[in-house]
Design an enzyme around this catalytic site. Structure first.
Site, PDB file in Angstrom:
ATOM      1  N   ASP A  64       0.848 -11.482   4.692  1.00 56.08           N
ATOM      2  CA  ASP A  64       1.261 -10.104   4.943  1.00 56.08           C
ATOM      3  C   ASP A  64       2.639 -10.038   5.634  1.00 56.08           C
ATOM      4  O   ASP A  64       3.291 -11.063   5.830  1.00 56.08           O
ATOM      5  CB  ASP A  64       0.163  -9.446   5.802  1.00 56.08           C
ATOM      6  CG  ASP A  64      -0.121  -8.013   5.394  1.00 56.08           C
ATOM      7  OD1 ASP A  64       0.799  -7.340   4.911  1.00 56.08           O
ATOM      8  OD2 ASP A  64      -1.262  -7.565   5.585  1.00 56.08           O
ATOM      9  N   TRP A 114       4.662  -5.559   0.391  1.00 60.57           N
ATOM     10  CA  TRP A 114       4.559  -4.151  -0.059  1.00 60.57           C
ATOM     11  C   TRP A 114       5.743  -3.724  -0.939  1.00 60.57           C
ATOM     12  O   TRP A 114       6.082  -2.535  -0.984  1.00 60.57           O
ATOM     13  CB  TRP A 114       4.445  -3.201   1.136  1.00 60.57           C
ATOM     14  CG  TRP A 114       3.616  -3.726   2.264  1.00 60.57           C
ATOM     15  CD1 TRP A 114       2.310  -4.093   2.183  1.00 60.57           C
ATOM     16  CD2 TRP A 114       4.025  -3.957   3.617  1.00 60.57           C
ATOM     17  NE1 TRP A 114       1.878  -4.531   3.418  1.00 60.57           N
ATOM     18  CE2 TRP A 114       2.907  -4.459   4.305  1.00 60.57           C
ATOM     19  CE3 TRP A 114       5.232  -3.773   4.298  1.00 60.57           C
ATOM     20  CZ2 TRP A 114       2.963  -4.793   5.660  1.00 60.57           C
ATOM     21  CZ3 TRP A 114       5.284  -4.108   5.648  1.00 60.57           C
ATOM     22  CH2 TRP A 114       4.160  -4.615   6.311  1.00 60.57           C
ATOM     23  N   GLY A 115       6.384  -4.672  -1.611  1.00 57.24           N
ATOM     24  CA  GLY A 115       7.479  -4.311  -2.518  1.00 57.24           C
ATOM     25  C   GLY A 115       8.812  -4.112  -1.820  1.00 57.24           C
ATOM     26  O   GLY A 115       9.785  -3.697  -2.456  1.00 57.24           O
ATOM     27  N   ASP A 148      -0.062   0.220   0.386  1.00 57.90           N
ATOM     28  CA  ASP A 148      -1.498   0.020   0.185  1.00 57.90           C
ATOM     29  C   ASP A 148      -2.116   1.054  -0.757  1.00 57.90           C
ATOM     30  O   ASP A 148      -1.834   2.250  -0.658  1.00 57.90           O
ATOM     31  CB  ASP A 148      -2.236   0.101   1.527  1.00 57.90           C
ATOM     32  CG  ASP A 148      -1.985  -1.127   2.373  1.00 57.90           C
ATOM     33  OD1 ASP A 148      -1.051  -1.899   2.052  1.00 57.90           O
ATOM     34  OD2 ASP A 148      -2.707  -1.300   3.360  1.00 57.90           O
TER      35      ASP A 148
END
Ligand code: GAL
Length: 377
Positions: A127, A162-163, A184
């Site tokens: 993450d 997350w791009g 998300d």
């Protein structure tokens, strides 16, 4: 290691969030086998955030499993998962803390990769929370990429930033096998629709070895669990799953598979859809519209497959019924050629014969149709 097809499995986050423990994992492993999910290809069981103690061990510097959740340590869990024929996945973060505020791997990348290898992990989701401002995101993903390569075990590397930072342009070079490309997902039609629309044009970067990951599936959550947001209808879950298959997206189930409904089980084990998802060529789909997918109308998308087959999906994102059309010319087969598509409905198995020039299907709001096709006269 080679990851030539989109990984398939289950991840704890969507349903369980922080409410994870040894029994939940073992029961999930049992369910994945008993319900035929492993046989259908769902092989990774991934533990997401919230599995560790709040602090590293003072002497060894290692992350330690939370004793109240995993009283017998992580190897007991991993051994059980492996004994069922499944593969075991773990979670950490490129920043100093994970998103739910547990220790992150920043500046501990090699030690943590060794720890995951000791656990027998086959997969690591990585993450992006609590990244120090001075640190470069791409460099942090390269570091864990190197640490995993050095750790002595084959571990699928699932990046999750997350791009951000145009991740699709550099993440393949950092060694990741899949990369989260959006914020998300939550359990709502608009959420997965917006993700699908935003990623359509970026799928050209996705392919064997490193796949665009539009997030874990919400199929069958029905408004229950950690990312609940009203839920979707069965028709909407069908469209979500079909889109992920057309995208060659990783298929990580997020519902409580111990209680999965018969209809959802039938959907996520649909052999034709999985064949489309797992196609070795992993080609991006193209659209009959300039803009890719249209968020409030119907669109037809085409995906070339190996064995000279073609998958066709008609999707209706509009809030009312629409007629979707498959124009053979749009997929590159002019009427003058005498050829058309021999279409078989992926959901019902119905053989529609050879359709030339033009084919139409009426779709309810948010519904879709998928056809596995061969070029034929
Ligand atoms: C988010 C991530 C989610 C989940 C969560 C855990 O950043 O996108 O998929 O892993 O963190 O805290």
């Amino acid at each position: 290691m080679e990851v030539l097809r989109p990984p398939m499995g289950f991840n704890t986050w969507n349903t369980f969030g922080a409410e994870i423990n040894e029994s939940v994992i073992k029961e999930t492993a049992d369910a994945m086998v008993d319900k035929g999910l492993l046989d259908a290809g769902y092989e990774y069981l991934v533990i997401d955030d919230c599995w560790s103690k709040k602090k590293r061990d003072k002497e060894t510097g290692k992350i330690v499993p939370a004793p109240d959740k995993f009283p017998n340590g992580m190897n007991a869990v991993s051994d059980y998962v492996h004994s069922k024929g499944l593969k075991f996945g773990m979670y950490s973060c490129a920043g100093t803390r994970t998103c739910a505020d547990y220790p992150g791997s920043y500046d501990h990348e090699f030690l943590d990769a060794e720890t995951f290898a000791e656990y027998g992990a086959d997969y690591l989701k990585y993450d992006f929370c609590y990244k120090p401002h001075k640190a470069d995101g791409a460099q942090l993903y390269r570091k864990m990429g190197m640490a995993l390569r050095a750790c002595g075990r084959d571990i699928v590397y699932s990046a999750c930033n997350w791009g951000s930072d145009e991740v699709e342009k550099w993440i393949r070079s950092a060694g990741a096998h899949l990369y989260r490309s959006t914020g998300d997902i939550n359990d709502q039609f608009e959420s997965y629709r917006d993700i699908a629309v935003s990623q359509f044009e970026k799928l050209a970067y996705s392919g064997n070895g490193c796949f665009n990951d539009p997030d874990m599936l919400t199929v069958d959550m029905h408004g229950q669990g950690n990312v609940a947001n009203g839920g979707c209808t069965d028709i909407e879950y069908k469209t979500e799953f079909a889109l992920w298959c057309m995208y060659s997206a990783p298929l990580m189930l997020g519902c409580d598979v111990r209680k999965i409904s018969d209809s959802a089980l039938k959907l996520v084990t649909n052999k034709t859809l999985i064949r489309i998802n797992q196609d070795i060529e992993a080609r991006p789909p193209f659209s009959d519209r300039q803009e890719g997918l249209k968020a409030n109308d119907r669109t037809t998308i085409f995906k070339l497959l190996s064995d000279n087959q073609i998958a066709v999906m008609c999707v209706n994102f509009a809030d009312g019924e629409r007629t979707a059309s498959v124009m053979m010319d749009n997929c590159g087969i002019p009427a003058s050629s005498g050829y058309g598509l021999h279409m078989v409905d992926a959901f019902t198995g119905e053989d529609l014969g050879v359709q030339k020039e033009f084919f139409e299907v009426r779709l309810q709001a948010h519904d879709s149709a998928v056809y596995l096709c061969d070029i034929a006269k």
